[in-house]
Write an enzyme that holds these catalytic residues in place. Structure first.
Site, PDB file in Angstrom:
ATOM      1  N   SER A 160       4.852  -0.298   3.553  1.00  0.00           N
ATOM      2  CA  SER A 160       4.510  -1.679   3.861  1.00  0.00           C
ATOM      3  C   SER A 160       5.612  -2.362   4.672  1.00  0.00           C
ATOM      4  O   SER A 160       6.003  -1.876   5.728  1.00  0.00           O
ATOM      5  CB  SER A 160       4.221  -2.424   2.547  1.00  0.00           C
ATOM      6  OG  SER A 160       3.538  -3.613   2.784  1.00  0.00           O
ATOM      7  N   ASP A 364      -6.661   1.370   3.025  1.00  0.00           N
ATOM      8  CA  ASP A 364      -5.747   0.225   3.078  1.00  0.00           C
ATOM      9  C   ASP A 364      -6.336  -0.853   3.972  1.00  0.00           C
ATOM     10  O   ASP A 364      -6.961  -0.569   4.991  1.00  0.00           O
ATOM     11  CB  ASP A 364      -4.389   0.674   3.623  1.00  0.00           C
ATOM     12  CG  ASP A 364      -3.341  -0.433   3.581  1.00  0.00           C
ATOM     13  OD1 ASP A 364      -3.523  -1.392   2.803  1.00  0.00           O
ATOM     14  OD2 ASP A 364      -2.357  -0.325   4.321  1.00  0.00           O
ATOM     15  N   HIS A 421      -3.137   1.545   0.182  1.00  0.00           N
ATOM     16  CA  HIS A 421      -1.803   1.223   0.668  1.00  0.00           C
ATOM     17  C   HIS A 421      -0.737   2.088   0.014  1.00  0.00           C
ATOM     18  O   HIS A 421       0.267   2.420   0.641  1.00  0.00           O
ATOM     19  CB  HIS A 421      -1.537  -0.256   0.367  1.00  0.00           C
ATOM     20  CG  HIS A 421      -0.387  -0.858   1.096  1.00  0.00           C
ATOM     21  ND1 HIS A 421      -0.368  -1.024   2.457  1.00  0.00           N
ATOM     22  CD2 HIS A 421       0.790  -1.366   0.647  1.00  0.00           C
ATOM     23  CE1 HIS A 421       0.761  -1.609   2.821  1.00  0.00           C
ATOM     24  NE2 HIS A 421       1.489  -1.817   1.740  1.00  0.00           N
TER      25      HIS A 421
END
Length: 446
Positions: A160, A364, A421
């Site tokens: 991220s 994601d 994610h």
């Protein structure tokens, strides 16, 4: 001859003693080391190192650094207990822990995240370069305390917003190595669902949701109008305003999708979350980016674990309460949040020997795969034409198709099936293949 043999034996014993001097019993299984490093006046960074359980000679295995996102989320907390450490949040042994195959170091970064802390407002980081330089200073001191790791292959992994911090960290560390300021065997930087190009990510939200049937054309149009405002602010260098409009776009998306999960679009949700929509944009962003939208019970469970048993086992002062400064860490980077680092990735590929990989979970949303593919298509580097011409192969583990991969030279892209994610937790089989490709471990991937 006998004296020589005794000398060799003593040398080996001494070397083993040095290599094991910092190994301690911490929290959970295996030998560990941890502590705070003052990276500059008023700024103190915390790390938690797990020595691999594969062999007592830990220097025979690579060192993987894990950087969390946010900014302000905790590697020692979330990455450790929710993704790849030796224990789950329920304190059960994790079958797919990376520690079985390599040394793993979680770093609470930037300063103010997790157990890391600053002595005052002026010591928070304000931009990505400051974050990278703090990490380089951390590594300098880490190698002083752990010199046996200087020649151990180093691989940086992240997720991220960590995918924005890690490229610049790798570049600054490479420069420091070139200047002979530090000895480090840096091999690769691996970007998991990375926030490399925020605008590309935001612009991918509506198309993905429309194609999945999560919004209709009306919802698509509303999300895209807000995303366009975000993009306009970025193009006009109004980066604080862009962060604000990012938060507004998130609100539109959650309204139109009836509360789809930002980290896995197929994750079951409880439907429209009216209480969530009553939060301010800033509170909503913090909830998403720092707390990872954990449900309240799970969020409290992680906090209680880190502030209670873990802090006690690691002898961490109650003055440095886990997560106490995370919100301010996030807020202080408000003006930097929407800036991209595509140029940094280009520099890594054009001017260094570092291997770069990107891995992306196809479920994601926040760093959606289509946006990632778009910024990869935009970057310019010497081997790009050969990469584009390279075959795209399937990732098959135990005869199951886990995703796809494409590699040429020092760049690799991995598309991961059945993952959102958090790829290490969502699809550990595919993640093991990625680890094997980039580090050589685990050895038994088929």
């Amino acid at each position: 001859m006998e004296r020589l043999s005794i000398f060799i034996l003593l040398s080996v014993l001494l070397a083993c003693g040095v290599a094991n001097a910092d190994k301690k019993n911490g929290f959970g299984p295996g030998k560990q080391d941890w502590g705070h490093v003052t990276v500059r006046k008023g700024a103190h960074m915390f790390y938690w190192l797990y020595y691999t359980t594969a062999t007592p000679l830990h220097t025979k295995r690579p060192l993987a650094i894990w950087l969390q996102g946010g900014p302000g989320a905790s590697s020692t907390g979330y990455g450790n207990f929710e993704e790849l450490g030796p224990l789950t949040l329920e304190l059960e042994n994790r079958n797919w822990t990376w520690v079985k195959d390599m040394n793993v170091m979680f770093i609470d970064n930037p300063v103010g995240s997790g157990y890391s802390y600053v002595d005052g407002l002026s010591y928070y980081t304000k931009n990505n370069t400051q974050i990278a330089l703090d990490l380089v200073e951390f590594m300098k001191q880490f190698y002083v305390d752990h010199p046996e790791f200087e020649t151990v292959p180093l691989h940086i992994f992240c997720e991220s917003y960590g995918g924005k911090m890690a490229p610049e960290f790798a570049l600054e560390l490479y420069k420091a190595i070139e200047r002979k300021e530090i000895v480090s065997n840096l091999i690769s930087v691996n970007l998991g669902d990375p926030w490399v190009s925020p605008v590309d990510s935001v612009n991918a939200w509506a198309p993905l949701l429309l194609n999945m049937g999560i919004v209709d054309h009306d919802g698509y149009d509303k999300i895209m109008v807000s995303a366009k405002k975000t993009e306009d602010n970025v193009n006009n260098n109004k980066f604080s305003a862009a962060t604000t409009s990012w938060g507004a776009t998130q609100r539109v998306l959650l309204t139109e999708s009836k509360g789809v999960d930002f980290y896995d679009i197929l994750k079951p949700v409880k439907g429209p979350n009216k209480a969530r929509l009553l939060l301010s944009d800033l509170e909503m962003m913090k909830r998403t980016l720092v707390d990872f939208d954990l449900d309240e019970d799970r969020d409290k469970k992680l906090q209680d674990l880190m502030r209670g048993p873990v802090a006690l086992a690691l002898n961490i002062s109650s003055q440095h309460k886990w997560g106490a400064q995370s919100s301010l860490t996030f807020q202080m980077l408000n003006a930097d949040f929407m800036k991209d680092v595509k140029d940094v990735v280009e520099t890594l590929l054009n001017s260094t020997t570092i291997k770069v990989s990107v891995f992306s979970g196809q479920l994601d949303l926040i760093c959606a795969t289509p946006g990632t593919v778009n910024w990869i298509n935009d970057i310019k580097y010497d081997g790009k034409a050969k990469y584009e011409a390279a075959p795209r192969d399937g990732i098959t583990v135990n005869r199951v198709l886990e995703g796809y991969e494409k590699t040429n030279g020092n760049f690799s892209m991995f598309w991961v099936n059945r993952a959102g994610h958090m790829v290490p937790a969502d699809n550990p089989a595919a993640m093991s293949h990625i680890l094997n490709t980039m580090t050589g471990y685990p050895k038994d991937i088929k």
